[in-house]
Design a protein around this motif. Structure first.
Motif, PDB file in Angstrom:
ATOM      1  N   GLN A 177       0.823  -1.195   0.000  1.00 46.98           N
ATOM      2  CA  GLN A 177       0.000   0.000   0.000  1.00 46.98           C
ATOM      3  C   GLN A 177       0.865   1.255   0.000  1.00 46.98           C
ATOM      4  OE1 GLN A 177      -2.442  -0.193   3.538  1.00 46.98           O
ATOM      5  NE2 GLN A 177      -0.902   0.767   4.820  1.00 46.98           N
ATOM      6  N   ILE A 178       0.220   2.361  -0.338  1.00 49.18           N
ATOM      7  CA  ILE A 178       0.921   3.634  -0.434  1.00 49.18           C
ATOM      8  C   ILE A 178       0.088   4.716   0.241  1.00 49.18           C
ATOM      9  CG2 ILE A 178      -0.109   4.191  -2.696  1.00 49.18           C
ATOM     10  CD1 ILE A 178       2.564   5.420  -3.489  1.00 49.18           C
ATOM     11  N   LYS A 179       0.750   5.610   0.958  1.00 48.54           N
ATOM     12  CA  LYS A 179       0.043   6.723   1.599  1.00 48.54           C
ATOM     13  C   LYS A 179       0.098   7.931   0.675  1.00 48.54           C
ATOM     14  CE  LYS A 179       1.915   9.126   4.990  1.00 48.54           C
ATOM     15  NZ  LYS A 179       2.452   9.459   6.325  1.00 48.54           N
ATOM     16  N   VAL A 180      -1.066   8.498   0.371  1.00 45.53           N
ATOM     17  CA  VAL A 180      -1.143   9.629  -0.545  1.00 45.53           C
ATOM     18  C   VAL A 180      -1.658  10.844   0.215  1.00 45.53           C
ATOM     19  CG1 VAL A 180      -2.179  10.516  -2.678  1.00 45.53           C
ATOM     20  CG2 VAL A 180      -1.606   8.081  -2.475  1.00 45.53           C
ATOM     21  N   LEU A 181      -0.962  11.965   0.059  1.00 43.77           N
ATOM     22  CA  LEU A 181      -1.389  13.207   0.707  1.00 43.77           C
ATOM     23  C   LEU A 181      -2.176  14.017  -0.306  1.00 43.77           C
ATOM     24  CD1 LEU A 181      -1.151  14.829   3.359  1.00 43.77           C
ATOM     25  CD2 LEU A 181       0.823  15.993   2.352  1.00 43.77           C
ATOM     26  N   GLY A 182      -3.483  14.078  -0.112  1.00 38.17           N
ATOM     27  CA  GLY A 182      -4.358  14.722  -1.079  1.00 38.17           C
ATOM     28  C   GLY A 182      -4.633  16.184  -0.775  1.00 38.17           C
ATOM     29  N   LYS A 183      -5.718  16.676  -1.338  1.00 35.38           N
ATOM     30  CA  LYS A 183      -6.096  18.072  -1.149  1.00 35.38           C
ATOM     31  C   LYS A 183      -6.375  18.352   0.316  1.00 35.38           C
ATOM     32  CE  LYS A 183      -7.995  19.024  -5.748  1.00 35.38           C
ATOM     33  NZ  LYS A 183      -9.193  19.453  -6.516  1.00 35.38           N
ATOM     34  N   ARG A 184      -6.013  19.546   0.742  1.00 36.51           N
ATOM     35  CA  ARG A 184      -6.198  19.988   2.126  1.00 36.51           C
ATOM     36  C   ARG A 184      -5.509  19.049   3.113  1.00 36.51           C
ATOM     37  NH1 ARG A 184     -12.512  22.178   1.970  1.00 36.51           N
ATOM     38  NH2 ARG A 184     -12.302  23.208  -0.057  1.00 36.51           N
ATOM     39  N   ASN A 185      -4.387  18.482   2.663  1.00 36.25           N
ATOM     40  CA  ASN A 185      -3.564  17.602   3.503  1.00 36.25           C
ATOM     41  C   ASN A 185      -4.319  16.394   4.034  1.00 36.25           C
ATOM     42  OD1 ASN A 185      -1.244  19.184   3.228  1.00 36.25           O
ATOM     43  ND2 ASN A 185      -1.894  20.556   4.865  1.00 36.25           N
ATOM     44  N   LYS A 186      -5.288  15.925   3.280  1.00 32.97           N
ATOM     45  CA  LYS A 186      -6.061  14.747   3.682  1.00 32.97           C
ATOM     46  C   LYS A 186      -5.333  13.489   3.219  1.00 32.97           C
ATOM     47  CE  LYS A 186     -10.624  12.622   3.294  1.00 32.97           C
ATOM     48  NZ  LYS A 186     -11.960  12.698   2.638  1.00 32.97           N
ATOM     49  N   GLU A 187      -5.000  12.620   4.168  1.00 30.72           N
ATOM     50  CA  GLU A 187      -4.275  11.390   3.843  1.00 30.72           C
ATOM     51  C   GLU A 187      -5.241  10.277   3.463  1.00 30.72           C
ATOM     52  OE1 GLU A 187      -1.891  10.315   7.159  1.00 30.72           O
ATOM     53  OE2 GLU A 187      -0.428  11.908   6.873  1.00 30.72           O
ATOM     54  N   ARG A 188      -4.801   9.448   2.511  1.00 29.60           N
ATOM     55  CA  ARG A 188      -5.551   8.238   2.187  1.00 29.60           C
ATOM     56  C   ARG A 188      -4.555   7.129   1.858  1.00 29.60           C
ATOM     57  NH1 ARG A 188      -5.779  11.273  -2.523  1.00 29.60           N
ATOM     58  NH2 ARG A 188      -5.447  10.183  -4.502  1.00 29.60           N
ATOM     59  N   TYR A 189      -4.953   5.907   2.084  1.00 27.11           N
ATOM     60  CA  TYR A 189      -4.101   4.756   1.793  1.00 27.11           C
ATOM     61  C   TYR A 189      -4.691   4.007   0.596  1.00 27.11           C
ATOM     62  CZ  TYR A 189      -1.590   5.597   6.107  1.00 27.11           C
ATOM     63  OH  TYR A 189      -0.816   6.177   7.095  1.00 27.11           O
ATOM     64  N   VAL A 190      -3.842   3.759  -0.381  1.00 28.48           N
ATOM     65  CA  VAL A 190      -4.277   3.118  -1.622  1.00 28.48           C
ATOM     66  C   VAL A 190      -3.503   1.810  -1.786  1.00 28.48           C
ATOM     67  CG1 VAL A 190      -4.510   3.378  -4.125  1.00 28.48           C
ATOM     68  CG2 VAL A 190      -4.721   5.390  -2.634  1.00 28.48           C
ATOM     69  N   PRO A 191      -4.197   0.705  -2.091  1.00 26.19           N
ATOM     70  CA  PRO A 191      -3.493  -0.569  -2.281  1.00 26.19           C
ATOM     71  C   PRO A 191      -2.639  -0.553  -3.549  1.00 26.19           C
ATOM     72  CG  PRO A 191      -5.819  -0.788  -2.831  1.00 26.19           C
ATOM     73  CD  PRO A 191      -5.653   0.573  -2.228  1.00 26.19           C
ATOM     74  N   LEU A 192      -1.601  -1.383  -3.553  1.00 25.02           N
ATOM     75  CA  LEU A 192      -0.702  -1.483  -4.702  1.00 25.02           C
ATOM     76  C   LEU A 192      -0.760  -2.879  -5.298  1.00 25.02           C
ATOM     77  CD1 LEU A 192       2.495   0.344  -3.369  1.00 25.02           C
ATOM     78  CD2 LEU A 192       0.844   1.231  -5.022  1.00 25.02           C
ATOM     79  N   LEU A 193      -0.724  -2.931  -6.613  1.00 26.07           N
ATOM     80  CA  LEU A 193      -0.671  -4.217  -7.304  1.00 26.07           C
ATOM     81  C   LEU A 193       0.718  -4.828  -7.148  1.00 26.07           C
ATOM     82  CD1 LEU A 193      -2.380  -3.090 -10.635  1.00 26.07           C
ATOM     83  CD2 LEU A 193      -3.462  -4.357  -8.773  1.00 26.07           C
ATOM     84  N   ASP A 194       0.806  -6.147  -7.272  1.00 22.96           N
ATOM     85  CA  ASP A 194       2.098  -6.832  -7.183  1.00 22.96           C
ATOM     86  C   ASP A 194       3.075  -6.317  -8.239  1.00 22.96           C
ATOM     87  OD1 ASP A 194       1.376  -8.390  -5.043  1.00 22.96           O
ATOM     88  OD2 ASP A 194       0.730 -10.086  -6.259  1.00 22.96           O
ATOM     89  N   THR A 195       2.550  -6.049  -9.443  1.00 27.12           N
ATOM     90  CA  THR A 195       3.420  -5.567 -10.523  1.00 27.12           C
ATOM     91  C   THR A 195       4.025  -4.211 -10.186  1.00 27.12           C
ATOM     92  OG1 THR A 195       1.434  -4.690 -11.614  1.00 27.12           O
ATOM     93  CG2 THR A 195       2.251  -6.830 -12.367  1.00 27.12           C
ATOM     94  N   VAL A 196       3.239  -3.361  -9.520  1.00 28.17           N
ATOM     95  CA  VAL A 196       3.749  -2.042  -9.119  1.00 28.17           C
ATOM     96  C   VAL A 196       4.808  -2.197  -8.037  1.00 28.17           C
ATOM     97  CG1 VAL A 196       3.135   0.253  -8.249  1.00 28.17           C
ATOM     98  CG2 VAL A 196       1.536  -0.987  -9.710  1.00 28.17           C
ATOM     99  N   CYS A 197       4.575  -3.104  -7.110  1.00 28.30           N
ATOM    100  CA  CYS A 197       5.558  -3.355  -6.047  1.00 28.30           C
ATOM    101  C   CYS A 197       6.885  -3.839  -6.627  1.00 28.30           C
ATOM    102  CB  CYS A 197       5.013  -4.384  -5.051  1.00 28.30           C
ATOM    103  SG  CYS A 197       3.687  -3.760  -4.002  1.00 28.30           S
ATOM    104  N   GLN A 198       6.806  -4.669  -7.657  1.00 32.37           N
ATOM    105  CA  GLN A 198       8.027  -5.152  -8.307  1.00 32.37           C
ATOM    106  C   GLN A 198       8.791  -4.001  -8.966  1.00 32.37           C
ATOM    107  OE1 GLN A 198       6.691  -8.228 -10.983  1.00 32.37           O
ATOM    108  NE2 GLN A 198       5.799  -9.435  -9.319  1.00 32.37           N
ATOM    109  N   THR A 199       8.060  -3.118  -9.631  1.00 35.61           N
ATOM    110  CA  THR A 199       8.703  -1.966 -10.266  1.00 35.61           C
ATOM    111  C   THR A 199       9.268  -1.023  -9.208  1.00 35.61           C
ATOM    112  OG1 THR A 199       7.126  -2.140 -12.095  1.00 35.61           O
ATOM    113  CG2 THR A 199       8.403  -0.105 -11.954  1.00 35.61           C
TER     114      THR A 199
END
Length: 296
Positions: free
Chosen positions: A164-186
């Motif tokens: 997973q990856i932590k993304v800092l969005g608008k107005r400093n709002k954090e969200r966690y987004v899952p990552l695919l295995d292929t992205v993790c490999q890259t």
């Protein structure tokens, strides 16, 4: 003119991003300069709607787009709302203003094959920039994040073991987004080559230029535009179109609208619903192809 207090309010109380505040400041200064020149006064707190309307007329005559004019007036309206809130004025001159009509532009997402073609072209690359570029494309398409969110990613925001990856969005709002295995490999491959370049000391940001400094938004745009210009004939080839593709493809595959809303970091469903037009078209095709009454 209380600009500084307003901008501090946006930064510290509303948690607006710094680049957004820069845009507000530019809009306010543009109107202030017009007001000084046209009405020989720098006290824009006393401006009335007719005076503001004359600025709109000038902007239209200068062939500024309606979308841009609406943004400028929105900045000004927010400023007057702030002044009303702190008691500096008794009425907002833009309270009843209606935005100029803006023609809706259809955002056409990349097809799955177009995205696959770009990633295939980058699959066998081994140099730092090509691996970084592949990661950029994969992150956009796998997470739907915004360009500024990608630029501001830090190494510590990545959790490969948890995928997973932590993304800092608008107005400093954090969200966690899952990552695919292929992205993790890259990601793993990129972090290896990242460690081989001369990185600025204590550089926290994930994506860097070949000089070892934080990547910037215009470069990200050029990267996406360059690769997709070879794979797609579509007019718009930008990071936002990849974000649009992410949302559209998920919805086409039956993803829940609320789930897509959370992944995109939208504050309301209305913002997410703009991505449903292409999904409805896809559902219509499936419906017509599959409904038993349509086969008779």
């Amino acid at each position: 003119m209380l600009f500084s207090k307003f901008l501090e309010y946006l930064l510290f109380e509303k948690n607006y991003a710094k680049h957004t505040i820069v845009a507000y400041k530019a809009d306010l200064e543009a109107f202030s300069n017009f007001y000084i020149q046209e009405f020989e006064s720098d006290v824009i707190t006393k401006a009335n709607y007719a005076q503001i309307r004359s600025w709109i007329v000038v902007l239209v005559e200068q062939k500024v787009s309606n979308r841009t004019i609406n943004r400028k007036i929105s900045s000004l309206k927010s400023y007057y709302k702030f002044l009303l809130k702190i008691g500096e004025i008794t009425n907002n001159p833009l309270a009843k203003h209606k935005p100029l009509k803006v023609s809706k532009t259809i955002q056409i997402p990349f097809s799955e094959s177009e995205i696959d073609n770009v990633l295939d072209d980058l699959r066998d690359a081994h140099d730092f920039e090509s691996i970084r570029d592949r990661l950029i494309v994969e992150l956009f398409y796998a997470t739907g994040m915004r360009r500024i969110e990608l630029v501001n990613l830090k190494v510590l925001d990545i959790n490969i073991s948890a995928r997973q990856i932590k993304v800092l969005g608008k107005r400093n709002k954090e969200r966690y987004v899952p990552l695919l295995d292929t992205v993790c490999q890259t990601l793993k491959l990129y972090l290896e080559v990242r460690s081989d370049i001369q990185v600025k000391e204590n550089e926290p940001f994930l994506l860097l230029t070949k000089k070892g400094v934080k990547i910037y938004e215009t470069l990200v745009y050029r990267i996406i535009n360059s690769y997709f210009s070879k794979a797609s004939a579509k007019v718009k080839k930008s990071p936002h179109i990849l974000r649009h593709s992410f949302a559209t493809h998920l919805l086409n595959e039956g993803a829940n609208l609320n789930a897509v809303k959370e992944l995109l970091g939208h504050s309301s469903l209305a913002a997410t619903q703009v991505y449903t037009n292409n999904s409805v078209a896809q559902l219509t095709k499936v419906y017509q192809r599959s409904h038993p009454r349509n086969k008779r």
